[in-house]
Design a protein around this motif. Structure first.
Motif, PDB file in Angstrom:
ATOM      1  N   ARG A   7       0.828  -1.213   0.000  1.00 26.78           N
ATOM      2  CA  ARG A   7       0.000   0.000   0.000  1.00 26.78           C
ATOM      3  C   ARG A   7       0.861   1.261   0.000  1.00 26.78           C
ATOM      4  O   ARG A   7       2.004   1.253   0.420  1.00 26.78           O
ATOM      5  CB  ARG A   7      -0.892   0.034   1.239  1.00 26.78           C
ATOM      6  N   MET A   8       0.272   2.277  -0.428  1.00 25.37           N
ATOM      7  CA  MET A   8       0.916   3.565  -0.477  1.00 25.37           C
ATOM      8  C   MET A   8       1.072   4.097   0.957  1.00 25.37           C
ATOM      9  O   MET A   8       0.248   3.832   1.821  1.00 25.37           O
ATOM     10  CB  MET A   8       0.007   4.434  -1.353  1.00 25.37           C
ATOM     11  N   PRO A   9       2.119   4.882   1.221  1.00 32.45           N
ATOM     12  CA  PRO A   9       2.272   5.435   2.572  1.00 32.45           C
ATOM     13  C   PRO A   9       1.089   6.347   2.904  1.00 32.45           C
ATOM     14  O   PRO A   9       0.556   7.028   2.035  1.00 32.45           O
ATOM     15  CB  PRO A   9       3.562   6.232   2.509  1.00 32.45           C
ATOM     16  N   HIS A  10       0.695   6.333   4.115  1.00 28.01           N
ATOM     17  CA  HIS A  10      -0.430   7.138   4.627  1.00 28.01           C
ATOM     18  C   HIS A  10      -1.712   6.833   3.866  1.00 28.01           C
ATOM     19  O   HIS A  10      -2.543   7.716   3.604  1.00 28.01           O
ATOM     20  CB  HIS A  10      -0.128   8.632   4.572  1.00 28.01           C
ATOM     21  N   HIS A  11      -1.900   5.622   3.490  1.00 27.18           N
ATOM     22  CA  HIS A  11      -3.061   5.170   2.734  1.00 27.18           C
ATOM     23  C   HIS A  11      -4.372   5.580   3.394  1.00 27.18           C
ATOM     24  O   HIS A  11      -5.279   6.079   2.741  1.00 27.18           O
ATOM     25  CB  HIS A  11      -2.980   3.641   2.557  1.00 27.18           C
ATOM     26  N   ASP A  16      -9.224   8.934   3.435  1.00 28.41           N
ATOM     27  CA  ASP A  16     -10.164   9.794   4.158  1.00 28.41           C
ATOM     28  C   ASP A  16     -10.305  11.156   3.463  1.00 28.41           C
ATOM     29  O   ASP A  16     -11.406  11.702   3.365  1.00 28.41           O
ATOM     30  CB  ASP A  16      -9.717   9.975   5.609  1.00 28.41           C
ATOM     31  N   LEU A  17      -9.198  11.704   2.975  1.00 27.59           N
ATOM     32  CA  LEU A  17      -9.260  12.985   2.267  1.00 27.59           C
ATOM     33  C   LEU A  17     -10.058  12.872   0.965  1.00 27.59           C
ATOM     34  O   LEU A  17     -10.844  13.755   0.624  1.00 27.59           O
ATOM     35  CB  LEU A  17      -7.853  13.493   1.952  1.00 27.59           C
ATOM     36  N   LEU A  18      -9.854  11.780   0.234  1.00 28.72           N
ATOM     37  CA  LEU A  18     -10.605  11.574  -1.006  1.00 28.72           C
ATOM     38  C   LEU A  18     -12.100  11.429  -0.748  1.00 28.72           C
ATOM     39  O   LEU A  18     -12.929  11.985  -1.471  1.00 28.72           O
ATOM     40  CB  LEU A  18     -10.079  10.354  -1.753  1.00 28.72           C
ATOM     41  N   GLU A  20     -13.735  12.648   1.805  1.00 30.98           N
ATOM     42  CA  GLU A  20     -14.238  13.969   2.227  1.00 30.98           C
ATOM     43  C   GLU A  20     -14.444  14.888   1.009  1.00 30.98           C
ATOM     44  O   GLU A  20     -15.448  15.588   0.919  1.00 30.98           O
ATOM     45  CB  GLU A  20     -13.235  14.596   3.196  1.00 30.98           C
ATOM     46  N   GLN A  21     -13.493  14.841   0.062  1.00 30.52           N
ATOM     47  CA  GLN A  21     -13.625  15.650  -1.152  1.00 30.52           C
ATOM     48  C   GLN A  21     -14.821  15.214  -1.981  1.00 30.52           C
ATOM     49  O   GLN A  21     -15.565  16.043  -2.508  1.00 30.52           O
ATOM     50  CB  GLN A  21     -12.341  15.562  -1.993  1.00 30.52           C
ATOM     51  N   MET A  22     -15.059  13.945  -2.105  1.00 33.32           N
ATOM     52  CA  MET A  22     -16.215  13.438  -2.856  1.00 33.32           C
ATOM     53  C   MET A  22     -17.517  13.883  -2.204  1.00 33.32           C
ATOM     54  O   MET A  22     -18.467  14.258  -2.891  1.00 33.32           O
ATOM     55  CB  MET A  22     -16.167  11.910  -2.935  1.00 33.32           C
ATOM     56  N   ARG A  23     -17.578  13.870  -0.875  1.00 34.37           N
ATOM     57  CA  ARG A  23     -18.794  14.323  -0.183  1.00 34.37           C
ATOM     58  C   ARG A  23     -19.049  15.801  -0.459  1.00 34.37           C
ATOM     59  O   ARG A  23     -20.184  16.215  -0.666  1.00 34.37           O
ATOM     60  CB  ARG A  23     -18.664  14.056   1.318  1.00 34.37           C
ATOM     61  N   ARG A  24     -17.954  16.610  -0.428  1.00 31.57           N
ATOM     62  CA  ARG A  24     -18.115  18.045  -0.709  1.00 31.57           C
ATOM     63  C   ARG A  24     -18.597  18.254  -2.144  1.00 31.57           C
ATOM     64  O   ARG A  24     -19.458  19.074  -2.410  1.00 31.57           O
ATOM     65  CB  ARG A  24     -16.789  18.776  -0.505  1.00 31.57           C
TER      66      ARG A  24
END
Length: 170
Positions: A7-11, A16-18, A20-24
């Motif tokens: 997995r990518m670091p800080h997966h 979670d950021l993605l 949150e952006q989709m919800r916005r």
């Protein structure tokens, strides 16, 4: 290599950021429901309506209603101050100014007489000129004929297209 190592670091934080952006993005109103969207639509409608009104005003054909004066233009342009280039002509007799039936013929005579040549204004015999082979007759806002050398659209000069007086043949 385990699944955790691939997995990518800080997966978790990125995921979670993605989310949150989709919800916005999903909760954002569509563009035409925003204030700027509505103002853009209103401005567009005003521009289209204004262009339509200007087109109707400039493109409506008009008959020549003032036959005592003809504007003979020396080219398909206006002077820098907005006035018509060339000269205005009328035919005066002892009885008064007579109506001009053929504006193009009068302007042809002016061209051939040298009115648009580079002559000395005090010369008694001006250099004859050559009349253009084609003219366009337009109408000014006050109803006088404006004869332009060549074939042009009258609206380019902010003039109306000429509507010949056609007798009612019903």
């Amino acid at each position: 290599m385990s699944d955790q190592d691939a997995r990518m670091p800080h997966h978790r934080e990125v995921q979670d950021l993605l989310i949150e952006q989709m919800r916005r993005d999903l909760s954002r109103p569509v563009w035409w429901k925003t204030l700027w969207g509505r103002l853009s639509i209103a401005g567009g409608v005003l521009v289209i309506a204004g262009a339509g009104v200007a087109g109707v005003v400039l493109l409506d054909e008009r008959p020549v209603s003032e036959t005592g004066v003809v504007h003979c233009l020396e080219g398909p342009y206006r002077n820098p101050d907005g006035s018509l280039s060339g000269a205005a002509a009328s035919i005066a007799t002892p009885e008064g100014v007579i109506a001009i039936d053929d504006a193009e013929a009068l302007c042809t005579q002016m061209w051939e007489a040298g009115a648009f040549e580079d002559n000395d204004p005090l010369s008694a015999t001006p250099t004859p000129g050559v009349a253009p082979t084609e003219f366009t007759t337009c109408v000014t806002d006050d109803g006088t004929a404006a004869v332009v050398p060549g074939r042009i659209e009258c609206s380019v000069l902010r003039l109306h297209p000429y509507q010949p007086n056609v007798p009612d043949g019903r």
